[in-house]
Design a protein around this motif. Structure first.
Motif, mmCIF file in Angstrom:
data_model
loop_
_atom_site.group_PDB
_atom_site.id
_atom_site.type_symbol
_atom_site.label_atom_id
_atom_site.label_comp_id
_atom_site.label_asym_id
_atom_site.label_seq_id
_atom_site.Cartn_x
_atom_site.Cartn_y
_atom_site.Cartn_z
ATOM 1 N N ILE A 38 38.249 39.056 37.825
ATOM 2 C CA ILE A 38 37.642 37.821 38.557
ATOM 3 C C ILE A 38 38.678 37.769 39.868
ATOM 4 O O ILE A 38 38.174 37.478 40.943
ATOM 5 C CB ILE A 38 37.788 36.603 37.773
ATOM 6 N N GLU A 39 40.054 38.100 39.843
ATOM 7 C CA GLU A 39 40.898 37.808 41.010
ATOM 8 C C GLU A 39 40.390 38.705 41.988
ATOM 9 O O GLU A 39 40.469 38.318 43.140
ATOM 10 C CB GLU A 39 42.251 38.196 40.489
ATOM 11 N N MET A 40 40.125 40.027 41.622
ATOM 12 C CA MET A 40 39.502 40.790 42.723
ATOM 13 C C MET A 40 38.402 40.208 43.464
ATOM 14 O O MET A 40 38.131 40.451 44.659
ATOM 15 C CB MET A 40 39.401 42.170 42.429
ATOM 16 N N ALA A 41 37.439 39.568 42.749
ATOM 17 C CA ALA A 41 36.221 39.272 42.841
ATOM 18 C C ALA A 41 36.530 38.213 43.967
ATOM 19 O O ALA A 41 35.892 38.096 44.958
ATOM 20 C CB ALA A 41 35.220 38.881 41.694
ATOM 21 N N VAL A 42 37.337 37.110 43.743
ATOM 22 C CA VAL A 42 37.941 36.137 44.756
ATOM 23 C C VAL A 42 38.284 36.710 45.857
ATOM 24 O O VAL A 42 37.862 36.275 46.891
ATOM 25 C CB VAL A 42 38.768 35.072 43.837
ATOM 26 N N SER A 43 39.094 37.639 45.822
ATOM 27 C CA SER A 43 39.835 38.336 47.031
ATOM 28 C C SER A 43 38.679 38.956 47.960
ATOM 29 O O SER A 43 38.803 38.870 48.921
ATOM 30 C CB SER A 43 40.832 39.309 46.653
ATOM 31 N N ARG A 44 37.934 39.622 47.376
ATOM 32 C CA ARG A 44 36.813 40.319 48.138
ATOM 33 C C ARG A 44 35.771 39.183 48.613
ATOM 34 O O ARG A 44 35.391 39.391 49.962
ATOM 35 C CB ARG A 44 36.119 41.184 47.161
ATOM 36 N N THR A 45 35.449 38.180 47.812
ATOM 37 C CA THR A 45 34.870 37.104 48.506
ATOM 38 C C THR A 45 35.384 36.568 49.903
ATOM 39 O O THR A 45 34.583 36.098 50.710
ATOM 40 C CB THR A 45 34.395 36.031 47.486
#
Length: 248
Positions: free
Chosen positions: A16-23
């Motif tokens: 989820i952390e990488m998903a937030v960063s990509r968002t």
């Protein structure tokens, strides 16, 4: 939109952390986010730091809290730790705090000035500055401006437009050695006028929101201190109300 992008990016990233960063790569604008999963809290602040966001530690080290204003941490007994940096992603879980700073420093820091002027509560600390102290300093700066524009100081009384302009107006009055009085009473059941649709309804709402105490205005040269000028059009109504109450 953010929720949709986050959902899509979660399918393409390992956590989820990488998903937030990509968002954050995909979106522009002002935002502060707090996301809760079954194991962690994730907070993110846009690279400009336009909206505030801070970190607090719960009593006895029992956990972490995030809030847009530090006064909210006080209300739950949490200790203020620090502000989330512009562009920073902070993860709080059973192991403590950790950060992802890939977006930090990618844009100039531009906290919304309205936070210090009237959005934020005066008992908050934002980006290291006391909101209350900032408003007092604004009063002194305004005092310098008044002194330069009106050197004769033909002012009988300083009256604020309640509520958030009160500290600045009081500091200005003290700074210039002028009398300070509360001349307007605020109706707390009327919302913010600048976001209302149409000029007619905004003008009507100003009249409903404020009522003058005539004895504070009658026969006096009044310096009004208004911190909520966005459109500028409601100021005319306030001045007309002051004159109708007897201001010179």
């Amino acid at each position: 939109v953010i929720a949709y992008l986050l959902t899509q990016n979660r399918l393409l990233t390992p956590n989820i952390e990488m998903a937030v960063s990509r968002t954050m790569d995909d979106i522009e604008g002002a935002y502060s986010l707090v996301i809760m999963t079954h194991t962690k809290l994730i907070a993110a602040r846009d690279p400009h730091g336009f909206r505030p966001l801070c970190i607090g530690e719960l009593p006895d080290g029992s956990g972490w809290a995030f809030a847009s204003e530090s006064c909210a941490l006080d209300a739950v007994g949490a200790k203020f730790v620090r502000d989330v940096k512009p562009g920073e992603i902070v993860i709080a879980d059973h192991e403590g705090l950790r950060s992802i700073e890939d977006h930090c420093g990618t844009a100039p820091h531009t906290l919304c000035v309205f936070e210090y002027i009237y959005f934020a509560r005066p008992d908050s600390i934002m980006d290291g500055a006391s909101v209350h102290e900032a408003r007092l300093l604004m009063g002194e700066k305004l005092g310098d401006k008044v002194r330069s524009v009106l050197p004769e100081m033909d002012i009988d009384v300083v009256i604020p437009i309640p509520d958030t302009s009160v500290p600045s107006a009081l500091q200005l009055a003290n700074y210039l050695g002028l009398s300070f009085r509360m001349g307007f009473i605020k109706n707390r059941y009327v919302g913010r006028t600048f976001i209302m649709p149409g000029q007619a309804v905004r003008k009507k709402s100003v009249r409903q929101k404020l009522n003058a105490i005539a004895t504070e205005f009658a026969g006096k040269n009044v310096l009004l201190v208004d911190d909520s000028i966005v459109r500028g059009t409601t100021s005319r109504e306030i001045v007309e109300m002051a004159r109708a109450a007897g201001a010179l």
